[in-house]
Enzyme design. Structure first.
Site, PDB file in Angstrom:
ATOM      1  N   ASP A 113     -15.297  -7.615  12.471  1.00  0.00           N
ATOM      2  CA  ASP A 113     -14.571  -7.536  13.701  1.00  0.00           C
ATOM      3  C   ASP A 113     -15.296  -8.528  14.747  1.00  0.00           C
ATOM      4  OD1 ASP A 113     -12.959  -6.526  16.005  1.00  0.00           O
ATOM      5  OD2 ASP A 113     -14.228  -4.866  16.187  1.00  0.00           O
TER       6      ASP A 113
ATOM      7  N   THR B 190      -3.026  -1.253   9.515  1.00  0.00           N
ATOM      8  CA  THR B 190      -1.815  -0.912   9.808  1.00  0.00           C
ATOM      9  C   THR B 190      -1.751  -0.855  11.401  1.00  0.00           C
ATOM     10  OG1 THR B 190      -2.620   1.476   9.464  1.00  0.00           O
ATOM     11  CG2 THR B 190      -1.115   0.335   7.703  1.00  0.00           C
TER      12      THR B 190
ATOM     13  N   ASN C 135      -2.778  -3.104  13.304  1.00  0.00           N
ATOM     14  CA  ASN C 135      -3.248  -4.389  13.924  1.00  0.00           C
ATOM     15  C   ASN C 135      -1.484  -4.875  14.019  1.00  0.00           C
ATOM     16  OD1 ASN C 135      -6.087  -5.310  12.179  1.00  0.00           O
ATOM     17  ND2 ASN C 135      -5.685  -4.787  14.320  1.00  0.00           N
TER      18      ASN C 135
ATOM     19  N   ARG D  11      -0.629  -5.542  17.983  1.00  0.00           N
ATOM     20  CA  ARG D  11      -1.013  -6.687  18.745  1.00  0.00           C
ATOM     21  C   ARG D  11       0.213  -7.727  18.876  1.00  0.00           C
ATOM     22  NH1 ARG D  11      -6.907  -8.525  16.638  1.00  0.00           N
ATOM     23  NH2 ARG D  11      -7.766  -6.325  16.670  1.00  0.00           N
TER      24      ARG D  11
ATOM     25  N   ARG E  88     -20.177  -2.976  10.115  1.00  0.00           N
ATOM     26  CA  ARG E  88     -19.364  -3.420  11.102  1.00  0.00           C
ATOM     27  C   ARG E  88     -19.890  -4.455  11.978  1.00  0.00           C
ATOM     28  NH1 ARG E  88     -14.574  -0.291  13.781  1.00  0.00           N
ATOM     29  NH2 ARG E  88     -13.666  -1.972  15.145  1.00  0.00           N
TER      30      ARG E  88
ATOM     31  N   ARG F  31     -17.137   2.357  15.267  1.00  0.00           N
ATOM     32  CA  ARG F  31     -16.230   3.401  14.648  1.00  0.00           C
ATOM     33  C   ARG F  31     -15.648   2.890  13.310  1.00  0.00           C
ATOM     34  NH1 ARG F  31     -14.085   1.432  19.718  1.00  0.00           N
ATOM     35  NH2 ARG F  31     -13.127  -0.420  19.532  1.00  0.00           N
TER      36      ARG F  31
ATOM     37  N   SER G  56     -12.219   2.793  12.619  1.00  0.00           N
ATOM     38  CA  SER G  56     -11.114   2.312  12.832  1.00  0.00           C
ATOM     39  C   SER G  56     -10.144   2.611  11.520  1.00  0.00           C
ATOM     40  CB  SER G  56     -10.984   0.935  13.323  1.00  0.00           C
ATOM     41  OG  SER G  56     -11.681   0.477  14.405  1.00  0.00           O
TER      42      SER G  56
ATOM     43  N   GLU H 244     -23.571   4.660   3.564  1.00  0.00           N
ATOM     44  CA  GLU H 244     -24.414   4.188   4.724  1.00  0.00           C
ATOM     45  C   GLU H 244     -23.791   3.110   5.834  1.00  0.00           C
ATOM     46  OE1 GLU H 244     -27.606   5.434   5.369  1.00  0.00           O
ATOM     47  OE2 GLU H 244     -27.390   6.761   3.540  1.00  0.00           O
TER      48      GLU H 244
HETATM   49  C1  IPE Z   1     -10.512  -3.363  12.631  1.00  0.00           C
HETATM   50  O1  IPE Z   1     -10.887  -3.981  13.740  1.00  0.00           O
HETATM   51  C2  IPE Z   1      -9.652  -3.640  12.089  1.00  0.00           C
HETATM   52  C3  IPE Z   1     -10.083  -5.032  11.202  1.00  0.00           C
HETATM   53  C4  IPE Z   1     -11.348  -5.580  11.192  1.00  0.00           C
HETATM   54  C5  IPE Z   1      -9.033  -5.555  10.268  1.00  0.00           C
HETATM   55  P1  IPE Z   1      -9.962  -3.699  15.114  1.00  0.00           P
HETATM   56  O2  IPE Z   1     -10.426  -4.852  16.278  1.00  0.00           O
HETATM   57  O3  IPE Z   1      -8.483  -3.680  15.003  1.00  0.00           O
HETATM   58  O4  IPE Z   1     -10.486  -2.106  15.582  1.00  0.00           O
HETATM   59  P2  IPE Z   1     -10.434  -1.262  17.061  1.00  0.00           P
HETATM   60  O5  IPE Z   1      -9.018  -1.529  17.519  1.00  0.00           O
HETATM   61  O6  IPE Z   1     -11.416  -2.200  18.088  1.00  0.00           O
HETATM   62  O7  IPE Z   1     -10.792   0.065  16.623  1.00  0.00           O
HETATM   63  C1  IPE Z   2     -11.237  -8.776  13.840  1.00  0.00           C
HETATM   64  O1  IPE Z   2     -11.372  -9.454  15.086  1.00  0.00           O
HETATM   65  C2  IPE Z   2     -10.244  -9.371  12.939  1.00  0.00           C
HETATM   66  C3  IPE Z   2      -8.888  -8.245  12.963  1.00  0.00           C
HETATM   67  C4  IPE Z   2      -8.765  -7.268  13.439  1.00  0.00           C
HETATM   68  C5  IPE Z   2      -7.784  -8.996  12.125  1.00  0.00           C
HETATM   69  P1  IPE Z   2     -10.631  -9.008  16.491  1.00  0.00           P
HETATM   70  O2  IPE Z   2      -9.338  -9.834  16.572  1.00  0.00           O
HETATM   71  O3  IPE Z   2     -10.378  -7.409  16.333  1.00  0.00           O
HETATM   72  O4  IPE Z   2     -11.646  -9.718  17.365  1.00  0.00           O
HETATM   73  P2  IPE Z   2     -11.876  -8.790  18.647  1.00  0.00           P
HETATM   74  O5  IPE Z   2     -12.408  -7.329  18.473  1.00  0.00           O
HETATM   75  O6  IPE Z   2     -10.866  -8.996  19.676  1.00  0.00           O
HETATM   76  O7  IPE Z   2     -13.209  -9.640  19.074  1.00  0.00           O
HETATM   77 MG    MG Z   3     -11.621  -6.036  17.331  1.00  0.00          MG
END
Ligand code: IPE
Ligand code: IPE
Ligand code: MG
Length: 245
Positions: free
Chosen positions: A26, A72, A74, A77, A190, A196, A198, A209
């Site tokens: 993330d 799923t 994502n 977006r 993470r 979390r 997610s 852990e």
């Molecule tokens: C979790 O990250 C999914 C991936 C890393 C692919 P997100 O950025 O989508 O998670 P949330 O929306 O903050 O929970």
């Molecule tokens: C994680 O990075 C990658 C995916 C969820 C695909 P993010 O795109 O969620 O990055 P932030 O959370 O917006 O910084």
């Molecule tokens: Mg994110």
């Protein structure tokens, strides 16, 4: 612990090494925003970073690495980001499969292939098939993955297979998950500070852990990975009992 593993733990000053590490990659968007770049530049940097952590796995003796590349959820977006992200992932599979193969890495996918483009599906299938007999390590890519839908899908297939209710237990259930045959993750990392799951590996994470770091995924290098392994080394895992391991 095998002798090889004992030697590795001693060499790196660790007391134990997770067999399976799962990462929630993330913070790509925040990484890009900090630099005044478009979000997709963050995703590109993020995908390139996988290589560094995979090298870390080889160095420290972690056999299975599962990475969360696309959930799923994502799909919600903006379309431009989703399409761009899928394109970057496809490019990388294309570009790196041969290299992974030469290094003896087995590529796997967890999640649904339905809903992805034909060309992406074909590339994923090719990469899995090409590397299926490799035994130097497993890179498991969670892609179009959701933990709840994985469980529902498993239940569906169990019903379809006509399994009698009294013969269903946790072991049998696990065999219907995408991760069938893999050990549960010992350590879930993470990046980017969130606390979390997610919807990630929610069945398999029952006794994992957790390690969360504020470092954004594109900046999470081998040193950062080592720090996570050090933290894991210090954890006492009791699995409900009194004796720690
Ligand atoms: C979790 O990250 C999914 C991936 C890393 C692919 P997100 O950025 O989508 O998670 P949330 O929306 O903050 O929970
Ligand atoms: C994680 O990075 C990658 C995916 C969820 C695909 P993010 O795109 O969620 O990055 P932030 O959370 O917006 O910084
Ligand atoms: Mg994110």
């Amino acid at each position: 612990m095998s002798q090889d593993q004992q030697a590795l733990t001693a060499k790196h000053g660790l007391t134990k090494i997770p067999r399976h590490v799962a990462i929630i990659m993330d913070g790509n968007g925040r990484w890009a925003a900090k630099r005044g770049l478009p979000r997709l530049a963050g995703h590109r940097a993020g995908v390139e970073n996988i290589q560094r952590v995979l090298e870390g796995c080889a160095d420290y003796g972690v056999k299975v690495l599962t990475i969360y590349a696309f959930s799923t959820e994502n799909w919600s977006r903006p379309q431009e980001e989703v399409q761009g992200l899928l394109r970057i992932l496809e490019e990388v599979i294309d570009r790196r499969t041969q290299e992974f193969h030469e290094k003896g890495v087995q590529l796997r996918h967890i999640g649904q292939l339905e809903g992805l483009s034909e060309s992406l599906k074909a590339k994923v299938r090719y990469a899995i098939d090409l590397t299926k007999n490799n035994d130097k390590g497993i890179l498991n890519i969670a892609f179009n993955y959701g933990g709840r839908s994985e469980i529902v899908e498993a239940a569906r297939r169990i019903i379809q297979a006509g399994i009698a209710p009294e013969s269903l237990d946790e072991n049998l259930f696990s065999r219907y998950l995408y991760t069938a045959g893999l050990p549960d993750p010992d350590l879930i990392i993470r990046t980017a500070g969130e606390m979390r799951l997610s919807n990630y590996l929610i069945w398999q994470a029952a006794y994992a852990e957790y390690y969360s770091t504020p470092t954004l995924w594109p900046d999470f290098d081998k040193q950062e990975f080592y720090k996570a392994l050090q933290a894991y080394s210090q954890r006492v895992r009791r699995f409900g009992g009194l004796e720690g391991v």
